[in-house]
Scaffold this active site. Sequence first.
Site, short mmCIF file in Angstrom:
data_model
loop_
_atom_site.label_atom_id
_atom_site.label_comp_id
_atom_site.label_asym_id
_atom_site.label_seq_id
_atom_site.Cartn_x
_atom_site.Cartn_y
_atom_site.Cartn_z
N ARG A 160 0.61 -1.23 0.03
CA ARG A 160 -0.04 0.06 0.00
C ARG A 160 0.79 1.19 -0.06
NH1 ARG A 160 -3.01 2.05 -2.45
NH2 ARG A 160 -4.01 -0.12 -2.74
N LYS A 195 2.52 24.64 -4.72
CA LYS A 195 1.15 23.97 -4.26
C LYS A 195 1.41 22.47 -4.06
CE LYS A 195 -1.48 28.18 -5.52
NZ LYS A 195 -2.61 28.60 -6.65
N LYS A 227 4.14 38.86 -5.04
CA LYS A 227 2.65 38.88 -5.42
C LYS A 227 1.83 39.78 -4.86
CE LYS A 227 1.18 34.37 -5.03
NZ LYS A 227 0.71 34.47 -6.68
N ASP A 277 -1.66 37.63 -14.02
CA ASP A 277 -2.58 37.06 -13.24
C ASP A 277 -3.98 37.10 -13.66
OD1 ASP A 277 -3.42 35.44 -11.09
OD2 ASP A 277 -3.91 37.01 -9.98
#
Length: 349
Positions: A160, A195, A227, A277
Site C-alpha cells: 500500500r 502548491k 505577489k 494573473d
Amino acid sequence: MSTPEENPRPTPVDVPLIHIGAPAESGGGCGDGCGCGDGYDPDGLECGLDPALAQLLAEAGLDPVQVEDIAHVAIEEDLDGGEDVTTVATVPEDSVATGDFTAREAGVVAGLRVAEAVLSIVCTDEFEVERHVEDGDRVTAGQKLLTVTTRTRDLLTGERSALNLLCRLSGIATATRAWADVLEGTKTEVRDTRKTTPGLRALEKYAVRCGGGVNHRMSLVDAALVKDNHVIAAGGVAEAFQRVRKAFPDLAIEVEVDTLEQVREVLDAGADLILLDNFTPAGTAEAVALVAGRAVLESSGRLTLDSARAYAEAGVDYLAVGALTHSSPILDIGLDFRDAAARTDGADA
C-alpha cells in the site's frame, strides 16, 4: 451548531518521526553495512538503498537519502510501531510470491524507482525486480509496469505504501502530459507551483517533469516572486520589485501583475519575469505586444485545458498550473499476485 463537548479536541499521541536526511541512528540515512556511500550524495550523507537503485534515483534528479526517508515515514505510518496483523496471521513466514504492479487505466507512469525504494526497506531478504517500463512512459490499461519477487509477507506489508506514492506521482505525470500535449507545437511550456504536498515536493515536481512539464521554484530561495500581498506591504508593484532587487541583486525576480499598467511599471523597473494573473487571452496578447520580448511572460489563473492553447497562441512563455500537484487524480495502479491463492486486491487494500 456543535459544542466543544460534542466535538472534543483529539488526544495528543507520541509519534516517532523519521527526519529527512537524518543520521542512521535516528531512523533515516544508512544503516550498518551500507554500501552506497561512494558518490551518491555529494554532501557526504549516505543512504541504505541498493547502490544501483540509489544511482538511478540520483540520475533522475532525486536525492536517494530523501527518498529513503520518505519511504521509511510511509512504512512507519502504516505499521504504527506494530506489525501487519492480517498478513502475519494468514501468510506462512517462508512463503515467496511474485507480484506485478499493473496499470488499471491508461496514463503516464512516474515513481517506479520510488516504489522500489519503499519495498526495499520492508523486504528482509533480497528481492528480484523486473522493470517493464520507465518513468515518463505512456502506459495502457492492463500493462505490467514492475514485477517483484520476494517474501510474500514483505510484499504485502509494503504494497500500500508503494502504491500510494506510485499512483499519486503517476497521476501528476498523467495530468501534466495532458497539458503538454495541448501545448505541443507552441513555444509555451506548462510549469508547476509550490502548491505541493508537504514533504513530497521533490517527488511531485519530479512527476511533473516525467509528464513533460517544467519546474518553477523548488523553494522560497530559488527566485523571488512578488505577489499581491508583497505589493500591498511595499506600497506598490514597482516599489516591491525595487526592494527585492536591492536586497538580492543577482536573483531572478518574477512579479505578479493584474493590469497592463502594472506591466508597464515593472517592465520599466527591469523585471526579469512577469506573471500575468487572471488576464484573458486577448489581454495576454496585448501584454505580449507591450513587453515585446524584454521579459519572460507567464500566465496564471483562469487556465483550463480548453483555454490553454489560446493562451499559448497569445505568446506567453509559461502557463503556471498549481492543479498539477494539488488536484490531479491518482492513476489507478494495482498489485496482482501471479499465484491466485496469494492474490491481494491492490486497488482497494
